[in-house]
Design a protein around this motif. Structure first.
Motif, PDB file in Angstrom:
ATOM      1  N   ILE A 167       0.819  -1.218   0.000  1.00 20.05           N
ATOM      2  CA  ILE A 167       0.000   0.000   0.000  1.00 20.05           C
ATOM      3  C   ILE A 167       0.850   1.265   0.000  1.00 20.05           C
ATOM      4  N   ILE A 168       1.751   1.423   0.968  1.00 17.93           N
ATOM      5  CA  ILE A 168       2.562   2.646   1.042  1.00 17.93           C
ATOM      6  C   ILE A 168       3.430   2.831  -0.204  1.00 17.93           C
ATOM      7  N   PRO A 169       4.141   1.807  -0.699  1.00 20.05           N
ATOM      8  CA  PRO A 169       4.931   1.999  -1.917  1.00 20.05           C
ATOM      9  C   PRO A 169       4.093   2.329  -3.155  1.00 20.05           C
ATOM     10  N   SER A 170       2.822   1.971  -3.159  1.00 22.45           N
ATOM     11  CA  SER A 170       2.003   2.204  -4.338  1.00 22.45           C
ATOM     12  C   SER A 170       1.743   3.679  -4.606  1.00 22.45           C
ATOM     13  N   PHE A 171       1.996   4.532  -3.627  1.00 20.86           N
ATOM     14  CA  PHE A 171       1.819   5.972  -3.818  1.00 20.86           C
ATOM     15  C   PHE A 171       3.123   6.634  -4.247  1.00 20.86           C
ATOM     16  N   TYR A 172       3.964   5.854  -4.957  1.00 25.03           N
ATOM     17  CA  TYR A 172       5.273   6.351  -5.372  1.00 25.03           C
ATOM     18  C   TYR A 172       5.170   7.629  -6.202  1.00 25.03           C
ATOM     19  N   ALA A 173       4.089   7.764  -6.996  1.00 24.73           N
ATOM     20  CA  ALA A 173       3.942   8.954  -7.841  1.00 24.73           C
ATOM     21  C   ALA A 173       3.809  10.217  -6.987  1.00 24.73           C
ATOM     22  N   PHE A 174       3.142  10.101  -5.839  1.00 27.54           N
ATOM     23  CA  PHE A 174       3.028  11.240  -4.930  1.00 27.54           C
ATOM     24  C   PHE A 174       4.404  11.602  -4.356  1.00 27.54           C
ATOM     25  N   TYR A 175       5.191  10.573  -4.013  1.00 25.36           N
ATOM     26  CA  TYR A 175       6.520  10.828  -3.469  1.00 25.36           C
ATOM     27  C   TYR A 175       7.406  11.510  -4.515  1.00 25.36           C
ATOM     28  N   MET A 176       7.275  11.091  -5.776  1.00 26.03           N
ATOM     29  CA  MET A 176       8.033  11.732  -6.845  1.00 26.03           C
ATOM     30  C   MET A 176       7.644  13.196  -6.975  1.00 26.03           C
ATOM     31  N   ASN A 177       6.370  13.471  -6.850  1.00 25.90           N
ATOM     32  CA  ASN A 177       5.900  14.852  -6.947  1.00 25.90           C
ATOM     33  C   ASN A 177       6.458  15.705  -5.804  1.00 25.90           C
ATOM     34  N   TRP A 178       6.455  15.147  -4.583  1.00 26.55           N
ATOM     35  CA  TRP A 178       7.003  15.889  -3.437  1.00 26.55           C
ATOM     36  C   TRP A 178       8.503  16.092  -3.591  1.00 26.55           C
ATOM     37  N   LEU A 179       9.210  15.062  -4.043  1.00 24.99           N
ATOM     38  CA  LEU A 179      10.661  15.168  -4.190  1.00 24.99           C
ATOM     39  C   LEU A 179      11.067  16.144  -5.287  1.00 24.99           C
ATOM     40  N   SER A 180      10.171  16.377  -6.250  1.00 21.16           N
ATOM     41  CA  SER A 180      10.496  17.296  -7.351  1.00 21.16           C
ATOM     42  C   SER A 180      10.725  18.720  -6.861  1.00 21.16           C
ATOM     43  N   ALA A 181      10.296  19.033  -5.613  1.00 19.56           N
ATOM     44  CA  ALA A 181      10.585  20.347  -5.029  1.00 19.56           C
ATOM     45  C   ALA A 181      12.035  20.438  -4.570  1.00 19.56           C
ATOM     46  N   LEU A 182      12.705  19.281  -4.442  1.00 14.98           N
ATOM     47  CA  LEU A 182      14.080  19.256  -3.957  1.00 14.98           C
ATOM     48  C   LEU A 182      15.086  18.896  -5.036  1.00 14.98           C
ATOM     49  N   MET A 183      14.631  18.283  -6.124  1.00 13.55           N
ATOM     50  CA  MET A 183      15.525  17.832  -7.189  1.00 13.55           C
ATOM     51  C   MET A 183      14.773  17.817  -8.513  1.00 13.55           C
TER      52      MET A 183
END
Length: 429
Positions: free
Chosen positions: A381-397
């Motif tokens: 479940i938690i890894p399946s939201f990887y697209a959200f994590y990518m979106n958040w990380l795009s503010a840093l890289m």
């Protein structure tokens, strides 16, 4: 005993095959015609939400099914749990093939599709919960690694099969609008095929597969209480926590390969045509069929824990390096892209050839099916939201580096999870 062993292993392989066949049906077959179930003139944002719900509901149903059928497998037998779950997703898949469209019953068509996919997810979550422990319990200790790798090889085999069937359907029944042959009934044929395959598998378990001898030998000694409660206390609870950490890491890396690569990397970053994309994926999944078996054999030889501890950092370095080249380099030729995608897929998904055997070895017979099902499914479940994590990380890289970063994190989490647990190669059931 040898005949019982072969039957159990065959059943588990085909259970994984049909499970993954059914999982990919909406992804490959239904995605192009979701408008059949929806109102016209929706905004792109609403269309994306409605499309995602078809897949998310299946995902949410899997942990529910893993828990439900895991307890059934631990209480009344692995074989019966497999029969019930396979029969369930066969019937539900057939009902999806019969669904009318929006023009017939309005928005109820879409809600019925989503509801049936959720129920399908419950049954699919139970499909491997009984079948895989049954096969591993029948396997000889020195062959568990091979058996686990062979079982999970049903996943790439199913992916290749469903894509070949989809290509045939698109060729025979063109898709060009709501009234085209594919939109009206061409998409239904693969669902009927999936239902028929499930029916054959159910009968195979009824007439060919025997109940686990290990489970039968210990059933009289087990207290009459829910396996799930035993799973949440003492050593079993600690084992489950360790499995969840390990699996969370490897689910994160797996999602980069199975979701990000086909939906974003090959189309958005590398701009492959539909034919080039499909050919690349078919080649990589054909290679994975053999690499999963190879991983299982290596894990049997050097140890499951050691395999994870080695491959976690390899994924975080070599795998991340290959992905960096793919997302950062312009002008790569198609043969080079195919070679790099195959290498990336083999490296990043190699732990999965060992995972089935390892998780089953981490739990005692009383809670093995429940522990395997919950550990395998809840961790997705938690890894399946990887697209959200990518979106958040795009503010840093830069955005194109975010999947590389997640691949590093996933590999390291998998390694840490493995270090928290013992070696299981020599465990006696």
């Amino acid at each position: 005993m040898d005949e019982k062993r072969r039957s159990a292993v065959k059943g588990a392989f085909f259970s994984e095959f049909i499970d993954m066949f059914d999982i990919y049906l909406p992804v490959v077959v239904l995605s192009p015609v979701l408008f059949f179930f929806q109102p016209r003139h929706l905004s792109p944002g609403v269309e994306a939400i409605l499309a995602s719900l078809v897949f998310i509901t299946t995902l949410l149903g899997r942990p529910v099914g893993a828990l439900l059928f895991g307890m059934i497998a631990d209480r009344i037998g692995r074989r019966m749990a497999s029969i019930y779950s396979v029969s369930g997703f066969g019937i539900i898949t057939f009902l999806i093939a019969l669904l009318p469209g929006y023009n017939s019953i309005g928005i109820s068509s879409y809600f019925l599709l989503v509801a049936l996919r959720f129920l399908d997810g419950i049954c699919l979550g139970g499909g491997y919960t009984g079948a895989m422990p049954l096969a591993i319990e029948y396997s000889r200790k020195d062959q568990r690694g091979f058996v686990g790798g062979l079982i999970i090889a049903g996943f790439p085999a199913a992916y290749v099969t469903i894509n070949l069937i989809a290509m045939l359907m698109f060729a025979l029944f063109p898709l060009h609008g709501l009234d085209s042959p594919y939109a009206r009934w061409g998409w239904r044929i693969p669902f009927v095929i999936g239902a028929i395959l499930a029916g054959f598998l159910a009968f195979y378990y009824i007439f060919k597969v025997s109940e686990s001898e290990i489970w039968k030998a210990e059933i009289g000694e087990r207290p009459e209480k829910l396996p799930f409660m035993d799973l949440l206390r003492g050593k079993s609870a600690r084992n489950l926590a360790q499995v969840l950490i390990l699996m969370s890491g490897f689910w994160l890396t797996q999602n980069i390969i199975t979701i990000f690569v086909p939906t974003t990397l090959l189309s958005r970053f590398l701009h492959l045509s539909h034919l080039q994309l499909t050919s690349t994926l078919l080649m990589s999944y054909a290679v994975l069929f053999f690499s999963y078996i190879g991983s299982g054999l290596i894990g049997q030889r050097i140890g499951r824990r050691r395999f994870f501890v080695v491959m976690g950092p390899v994924i975080a370095t070599v795998g991340a390096g290959i992905l960096y080249v793919l997302v950062s380099t312009d002008g790569l030729s198609l043969p080079v892209i195919m070679l790099l995608v195959c290498a990336l897929s083999v490296i990043v998904t190699s732990p999965w050839g060992v995972i089935v055997t390892y998780i089953n070895e981490r739990f005692v017979t009383d809670v093995r099916a429940t522990g395997f099902g919950v550990g395998f499914s809840l961790s997705v479940i938690i890894p399946s939201f990887y697209a959200f994590y990518m979106n958040w990380l795009s503010a840093l890289m830069p955005f194109h580096l975010t999947p590389v970063f997640l691949l590093c994190i996933g590999g390291l989490i998998g390694m840490v999870g493995a270090l928290m647990g013992p070696e299981t190669r020599d465990v006696d059931f």
